[in-house]
Design an enzyme around this catalytic site. Structure first.
Site, PDB file in Angstrom:
ATOM      1  CE  LYS A 103     -13.078  -1.158 -14.048  1.00  0.00           C
ATOM      2  NZ  LYS A 103     -11.628  -1.245 -14.424  1.00  0.00           N
ATOM      3  CD  GLU A 111      -9.168  -8.096 -11.215  1.00  0.00           C
ATOM      4  OE1 GLU A 111     -10.025  -7.246 -10.904  1.00  0.00           O
ATOM      5  OE2 GLU A 111      -7.933  -7.862 -11.214  1.00  0.00           O
ATOM      6  CG  HIS A 153     -16.168 -17.563  17.962  1.00  0.00           C
ATOM      7  ND1 HIS A 153     -16.597 -18.336  19.022  1.00  0.00           N
ATOM      8  CD2 HIS A 153     -14.815 -17.638  17.961  1.00  0.00           C
ATOM      9  CE1 HIS A 153     -15.540 -18.838  19.654  1.00  0.00           C
ATOM     10  NE2 HIS A 153     -14.447 -18.436  19.024  1.00  0.00           N
TER      11      HIS A 153
HETATM   12  O1  F6P Z   1     -11.233  -3.001 -12.349  1.00  0.00           O
HETATM   13  C1  F6P Z   1     -10.329  -3.971 -12.064  1.00  0.00           C
HETATM   14  C2  F6P Z   1      -8.913  -3.424 -12.090  1.00  0.00           C
HETATM   15  O2  F6P Z   1      -8.515  -3.126 -13.366  1.00  0.00           O
HETATM   16  C3  F6P Z   1      -7.952  -4.379 -11.420  1.00  0.00           C
HETATM   17  O3  F6P Z   1      -7.484  -5.369 -12.288  1.00  0.00           O
HETATM   18  C4  F6P Z   1      -6.880  -3.428 -10.953  1.00  0.00           C
HETATM   19  O4  F6P Z   1      -6.081  -4.003  -9.985  1.00  0.00           O
HETATM   20  C5  F6P Z   1      -7.722  -2.281 -10.430  1.00  0.00           C
HETATM   21  O5  F6P Z   1      -8.851  -2.206 -11.317  1.00  0.00           O
HETATM   22  C6  F6P Z   1      -7.043  -0.941 -10.372  1.00  0.00           C
HETATM   23  O6  F6P Z   1      -6.525  -0.599 -11.616  1.00  0.00           O
HETATM   24  P1  F6P Z   1      -5.412   0.573 -11.754  1.00  0.00           P
HETATM   25  O7  F6P Z   1      -4.222   0.151 -10.970  1.00  0.00           O
HETATM   26  O8  F6P Z   1      -5.160   0.682 -13.217  1.00  0.00           O
HETATM   27  O9  F6P Z   1      -6.029   1.834 -11.169  1.00  0.00           O
END
Ligand code: F6P
EC number: 5.3.1.9
Length: 535
Positions: free
Chosen positions: A495, A347, A379
């Site tokens: 998203k 990421e 394995h």
């Molecule tokens: O969708 C990725 C992300 O934004 C990550 O970078 C982050 O760690 C995770 O989702 C959770 O985000 P939050 O802590 O804001 O719920």
């Protein structure tokens, strides 16, 4: 300019591919092997099975010095806004160094973090002493941590590792995905009356967290428990979750200047870990992180372990053309560090353009990483790495044996721990040396690079060093590649599309065409239209 356009390194990489530089020959050179064994920040890094000679490593460290990446790392720790796209400082290192003031927008970030840490330790003590009880008057027996990505993976990696050495006060149970099976599986052994729920989300806008919080709230309510007495929010100051009212018992702050995947040493990690292990263990963990941070910032390039590992990544990925590397801890308690590293590394470094917007050709982009524990991996996918498509392997070993009681069960006068190490070293040599005798299907080309990172023990201090080492190494790869390792805009598109699809699924907006309709109908009917199960 990114490091991957260097002519001298390009020529060296062509030279290293010549038979004369096969690892079988390179490993004969004792001086070279000794020169590629490093100790720093309380860890050991053995690079002698990397496809490089000393000239390669000297050239790589010169490049790192030219590029001033150590100064950039120090700038990050000093509070400069190195996260350019989000105009933020990056101060996960301040979370474990409360005594060293770091000023951001006129506020001392270290003092803000220290205040939260003191509040966390007081809360954990009160929970352990039974001063804090559930709404039915019961002491808490378990902690359900609702959070995803960086709000789960780092904490879980440290928790699972520390369980091997430190007694657990309140066991942690993690809930992240939106899949209702997970809610069922993670709560079925829990008693709502004695479960403390931590809702952990930096943004408090993450869909999975909102939905799981609703399911948990109903689960508590249906068991006659007052949810707000059992819920705690861990979130960024000012986020939608930064409110108590009648929603939760208390809020513990993390801050915008700490990235999710770098947040295990902030309240995101220290609250659940303090409830699990207590103040002393968490303080030793933070001390280990702090000591590795000091090494990462101050050790000269040629002795700086996270930087040397980052330079190996650049060499293997951009010059030797490996698309991925594999992290294989030969310590079962470190299994979840492989999952944490997948998010931390990919990421952070999964970027297609430099800070100045210059596109990065795919073969020069950062490597993928995946992992599993040893000896299980032997394995599982090691067959591919020995005879098929190879990938650099990052072995992690632990010197101190876990259980003194583990007598000789091998029949060779070896303890299981020594047996484990004999496998780790054998695999590292098998990748390097290959096999030239036997039937064709048994032969292995060898010359497959690996490194061995060794911890003295799995205690809290060394786990802190390991976490900070992986964070610093990731940041150094980002600095060397001239990319921003602190944002993650690539995750948003999926998203947004999911949000649109939800409207179609709910009928709020007309269907978006054949492809989605097919699945929507199948979901509703339990089979695809022309696949109706025979009665
Ligand atoms: O969708 C990725 C992300 O934004 C990550 O970078 C982050 O760690 C995770 O989702 C959770 O985000 P939050 O802590 O804001 O719920």
């Amino acid at each position: 300019m990114p490091i991957f356009h260097d002519k001298k390194l390009k020529n060296l990489s062509l030279k290293m591919k010549e038979p004369a530089f096969h690892l079988r020959s390179l490993l004969q050179d004792k001086e070279r092997c000794a020169a590629l064994f490093y100790e720093g920040g309380g860890l050991y890094l053995d690079l002698c099975r990397q496809n490089m000679n000393s000239e390669v490593m000297v050239t790589l460290t010169e490049k790192a010095r030219e590029r001033g990446v150590r100064q950039s790392f120090q700038d990050m720790m000093a509070g400069l806004k190195v996260n350019a796209s989000e105009k933020r400082a990056v101060l996960h290192t301040a979370a474990r160094n409360p005594g060293a003031p770091v000023w951001v927008d006129g506020n001392d970030a270290a003092a803000m973090l220290a205040t939260v840490l003191r509040k966390i330790f007081a809360f954990a003590d009160a929970a352990h002493n039974g001063e804090i009880l559930g709404s039915a008057g019961n002491r808490f027996s378990h902690v359900l941590v609702v959070g995803i990505g960086g709000s789960r993976l780092g904490t879980e990696a440290v928790y699972e590792a520390l369980k091997a050495r430190h007694p657990v006060w309140l066991p942690l149970v993690f809930l992240s995905t939106i899949d209702p099976n997970a809610f069922y599986l993670q709560t079925r052994e829990l008693n709502p009356k004695t479960t403390l729920v931590l809702v952990v989300s930096k943004s408090f806008t993450t869909r999975e967290v909102a939905m799981n919080q609703k399911m948990v709230r109903n689960w508590l309510k249906n068991s006659g428990v007052e949810p707000s007495d059992h819920m705690i929010h861990v979130t960024a100051k000012g986020s939608p979750g930064d409110c108590k009212q009648d929603i939760c018992r208390d809020v513990f702050h993390m801050f915008e200047f700490i990235g999710g995947r770098y947040s295990a040493s902030s309240a995101v990690g220290t609250l659940p870990l303090s409830l699990a292990f207590g103040k002393d263990v968490v303080e030793r963990f933070l001390a280990g992180c702090r000591e590795m941070d000091a090494h990462a910032a101050q050790a000269p390039e040629e002795k700086n372990l996270p930087l040397l590992a980052a330079l190996c990544d650049i060499w293997n990925g951009e010059y030797l053309g490996f698309p991925a590397f594999v992290m294989v801890p030969y310590a079962a308690p470190l299994l979840f560090f492989s999952f944490h590293m997948q998010q931390l590394y990919m990421e952070s470094l999964g970027k297609g353009q430099t800070l100045s917007g210059q596109p990065i050709p795919p073969e020069k982009q950062a490597m993928l990483c995946f992992g599993h524990i040893g000896t299980d991996a032997q394995h599982s996918f090691f067959q591919m790495l020995h005879q098929g498509r190879g990938a650099p392997v990052e072995f992690i070993g632990v010197l101190n044996s876990p259980l003194e009681a583990c007598a000789d069960v091998s029949g060779h006068g070896l303890t299981p721990h020594e047996e484990l190490w004999s496998n780790l070293l054998a695999q590292a040599d098998a990748f390097a040396l290959g096999r030239r005798e036997g039937r064709p299907e048994q032969l292995c080309p060898g010359n497959r690079p690996s490194s061995i990172l060794t911890l003295r023990d799995l205690d809290a201090n060394h786990i802190g060093r390991l976490l900070a080492y992986l964070e610093a190494r990731t940041v150094y790869v980002g600095l060397l590649k001239d990319i921003n390792p602190f944002d993650q805009f690539g995750v948003e598109n999926g998203k947004t599309l999911a949000a649109d699809l939800r409207k179609h699924f709910s009928g709020e907006v007309p269907s978006s065409g054949e492809r989605v309709e097919t699945y929507l109908n199948a979901l509703r009917q339990g089979f695809f239209r022309d696949q109706e199960p025979k009665r």
